[in-house]
Scaffold this motif. Structure first.
Motif, PDB file in Angstrom:
ATOM      1  N   GLY A  46      86.202 130.380 106.641  1.00  0.00           N
ATOM      2  CA  GLY A  46      85.227 129.310 106.479  1.00  0.00           C
ATOM      3  C   GLY A  46      83.900 129.619 107.142  1.00  0.00           C
ATOM      4  N   PRO A  47      82.801 129.136 106.551  1.00  0.00           N
ATOM      5  CA  PRO A  47      81.487 129.391 107.138  1.00  0.00           C
ATOM      6  C   PRO A  47      81.222 128.611 108.422  1.00  0.00           C
ATOM      7  N   GLY A  48      81.959 127.523 108.673  1.00  0.00           N
ATOM      8  CA  GLY A  48      81.795 126.767 109.917  1.00  0.00           C
ATOM      9  C   GLY A  48      80.600 125.836 109.939  1.00  0.00           C
ATOM     10  N   HIS A  49      80.000 125.599 108.788  1.00  0.00           N
ATOM     11  CA  HIS A  49      78.871 124.663 108.719  1.00  0.00           C
ATOM     12  C   HIS A  49      78.782 124.108 107.301  1.00  0.00           C
ATOM     13  N   GLY A  50      78.015 123.053 107.147  1.00  0.00           N
ATOM     14  CA  GLY A  50      77.808 122.464 105.835  1.00  0.00           C
ATOM     15  C   GLY A  50      78.827 121.392 105.512  1.00  0.00           C
ATOM     16  N   LEU A  51      78.814 120.981 104.262  1.00  0.00           N
ATOM     17  CA  LEU A  51      79.669 119.898 103.795  1.00  0.00           C
ATOM     18  C   LEU A  51      81.082 120.397 103.508  1.00  0.00           C
ATOM     19  N   ALA A  52      82.059 119.647 103.989  1.00  0.00           N
ATOM     20  CA  ALA A  52      83.464 119.925 103.697  1.00  0.00           C
ATOM     21  C   ALA A  52      84.091 118.668 103.119  1.00  0.00           C
ATOM     22  N   LEU A  53      84.806 118.821 102.029  1.00  0.00           N
ATOM     23  CA  LEU A  53      85.533 117.718 101.411  1.00  0.00           C
ATOM     24  C   LEU A  53      87.012 117.879 101.703  1.00  0.00           C
ATOM     25  N   LEU A 112      85.569 122.152 113.581  1.00  0.00           N
ATOM     26  CA  LEU A 112      85.009 123.464 113.252  1.00  0.00           C
ATOM     27  C   LEU A 112      83.520 123.402 112.931  1.00  0.00           C
ATOM     28  N   GLY A 113      82.941 122.197 112.981  1.00  0.00           N
ATOM     29  CA  GLY A 113      81.501 122.059 112.804  1.00  0.00           C
ATOM     30  C   GLY A 113      81.034 121.604 111.443  1.00  0.00           C
ATOM     31  N   TYR A 114      81.929 121.187 110.578  1.00  0.00           N
ATOM     32  CA  TYR A 114      81.547 120.740 109.245  1.00  0.00           C
ATOM     33  C   TYR A 114      81.133 119.274 109.236  1.00  0.00           C
ATOM     34  N   GLU A 115      80.285 118.938 108.281  1.00  0.00           N
ATOM     35  CA  GLU A 115      79.992 117.544 107.948  1.00  0.00           C
ATOM     36  C   GLU A 115      81.089 117.146 106.961  1.00  0.00           C
ATOM     37  N   VAL A 116      81.982 116.260 107.363  1.00  0.00           N
ATOM     38  CA  VAL A 116      83.202 115.983 106.606  1.00  0.00           C
ATOM     39  C   VAL A 116      83.082 114.710 105.785  1.00  0.00           C
ATOM     40  N   VAL A 117      83.545 114.800 104.550  1.00  0.00           N
ATOM     41  CA  VAL A 117      83.748 113.624 103.720  1.00  0.00           C
ATOM     42  C   VAL A 117      85.218 113.640 103.319  1.00  0.00           C
ATOM     43  N   LEU A 154      83.970 112.801  91.367  1.00  0.00           N
ATOM     44  CA  LEU A 154      83.063 113.542  92.242  1.00  0.00           C
ATOM     45  C   LEU A 154      82.355 114.687  91.523  1.00  0.00           C
ATOM     46  N   ALA A 155      82.232 114.597  90.220  1.00  0.00           N
ATOM     47  CA  ALA A 155      81.749 115.720  89.414  1.00  0.00           C
ATOM     48  C   ALA A 155      80.377 116.243  89.841  1.00  0.00           C
ATOM     49  N   ASP A 156      79.551 115.425  90.493  1.00  0.00           N
ATOM     50  CA  ASP A 156      78.199 115.861  90.856  1.00  0.00           C
ATOM     51  C   ASP A 156      78.084 116.333  92.311  1.00  0.00           C
ATOM     52  N   VAL A 157      79.199 116.525  92.991  1.00  0.00           N
ATOM     53  CA  VAL A 157      79.202 116.929  94.401  1.00  0.00           C
ATOM     54  C   VAL A 157      79.578 118.401  94.504  1.00  0.00           C
ATOM     55  N   GLN A 158      78.962 119.094  95.472  1.00  0.00           N
ATOM     56  CA  GLN A 158      79.372 120.459  95.789  1.00  0.00           C
ATOM     57  C   GLN A 158      79.396 120.621  97.296  1.00  0.00           C
ATOM     58  N   ALA A 159      80.370 121.395  97.782  1.00  0.00           N
ATOM     59  CA  ALA A 159      80.571 121.561  99.214  1.00  0.00           C
ATOM     60  C   ALA A 159      80.830 123.026  99.555  1.00  0.00           C
ATOM     61  N   GLU A 160      80.592 123.360 100.818  1.00  0.00           N
ATOM     62  CA  GLU A 160      80.896 124.708 101.303  1.00  0.00           C
ATOM     63  C   GLU A 160      82.403 124.933 101.387  1.00  0.00           C
ATOM     64  N   VAL A 161      83.136 123.862 101.675  1.00  0.00           N
ATOM     65  CA  VAL A 161      84.586 123.954 101.803  1.00  0.00           C
ATOM     66  C   VAL A 161      85.225 122.748 101.127  1.00  0.00           C
ATOM     67  N   LEU A 172      84.002 121.740  92.720  1.00  0.00           N
ATOM     68  CA  LEU A 172      83.344 121.126  93.875  1.00  0.00           C
ATOM     69  C   LEU A 172      82.878 122.176  94.884  1.00  0.00           C
ATOM     70  N   VAL A 173      83.428 123.372  94.807  1.00  0.00           N
ATOM     71  CA  VAL A 173      83.121 124.435  95.764  1.00  0.00           C
ATOM     72  C   VAL A 173      81.843 125.159  95.345  1.00  0.00           C
ATOM     73  N   LYS A 174      80.875 125.211  96.251  1.00  0.00           N
ATOM     74  CA  LYS A 174      79.615 125.917  95.995  1.00  0.00           C
ATOM     75  C   LYS A 174      79.868 127.419  95.857  1.00  0.00           C
ATOM     76  N   PRO A 175      78.978 128.126  95.169  1.00  0.00           N
ATOM     77  CA  PRO A 175      79.086 129.587  95.149  1.00  0.00           C
ATOM     78  C   PRO A 175      79.114 130.136  96.582  1.00  0.00           C
ATOM     79  N   GLY A 176      80.068 130.997  96.849  1.00  0.00           N
ATOM     80  CA  GLY A 176      80.246 131.542  98.195  1.00  0.00           C
ATOM     81  C   GLY A 176      81.108 130.677  99.091  1.00  0.00           C
ATOM     82  N   GLY A 177      81.434 129.470  98.625  1.00  0.00           N
ATOM     83  CA  GLY A 177      82.231 128.538  99.418  1.00  0.00           C
ATOM     84  C   GLY A 177      83.720 128.816  99.344  1.00  0.00           C
ATOM     85  N   ILE A 178      84.457 128.091 100.163  1.00  0.00           N
ATOM     86  CA  ILE A 178      85.888 128.307 100.343  1.00  0.00           C
ATOM     87  C   ILE A 178      86.681 127.135  99.764  1.00  0.00           C
TER      88      ILE A 178
END
Length: 162
Positions: free
Chosen positions: A9-16, A32-37, A68-75, A93-99
């Motif tokens: 995991g990148p350890g930052h950004g949005l996580a669902l 781990l430092g994510y902004e969690v939804v 949630l079709a319009d949402v994208q997250a790092e994780v 939902l996973v952004k390019p490069g996301g996990i």
């Protein structure tokens, strides 16, 4: 799941955290430092998330149109949940490069009890095959586990191709 997130995991950004239940993985993601939804159909769970300061959405992920079709997250983390009609939408939902981390029960679990309905049990390598065009598989497992109780589990961790 924690091992995969710590390793990949990148350890930052949005996580669902989908089908989040009482928030075990949401708490881990926040630590781990994510902004969690956290997303779950049980609206009463909002009271669990408010004291943690985590955002909670009461949504039924099995609606005819994926909510949630319009949402994208790092994780994106999914645990103990399987609804195949929206599985591809969940992966998007996973952004390019996301996990993408997915863990649930596998075929053969019926000998341990529930779930036993084939609709809720993954086949060996099902996720690896399904996501091979969009994700690089980082880790996967299918087999019998003893912890927290005997079961057949399927785990998948992939990075969305850029």
């Amino acid at each position: 799941i924690s091992t995969m997130l710590n390793r990949y995991g990148p350890g930052h950004g949005l996580a669902l955290d989908l089908a989040s239940g009482n928030g075990r993985h949401s708490r881990l993601l926040a630590s781990l430092g994510y902004e969690v939804v956290a997303v779950d159909r049980n609206a009463e769970l909002a009271s669990v998330y408010d004291p943690m300061g985590l955002r909670f959405l009461a949504l039924d992920l099995e609606q005819a149109t994926f909510p949630l079709a319009d949402v994208q997250a790092e994780v994106v983390v999914v645990s103990n949940y399987l609804y195949r009609p929206h599985l591809d939408a969940v992966s998007r939902l996973v952004k390019p490069g996301g996990i993408f981390v997915y863990e649930t029960f596998g075929q053969g679990n019926e000998r341990f009890g529930k779930p036993s309905n084939p609709d809720y049990l993954l086949a060996p390598e099902e996720l690896d095959r399904r996501f091979s065009n969009s994700f690089e598989t980082l880790d996967s497992f299918f087999g019998e586990v003893d912890d927290p109780s005997p079961a057949i589990r399927a785990r998948y961790c992939g990075r969305r191709r850029v």
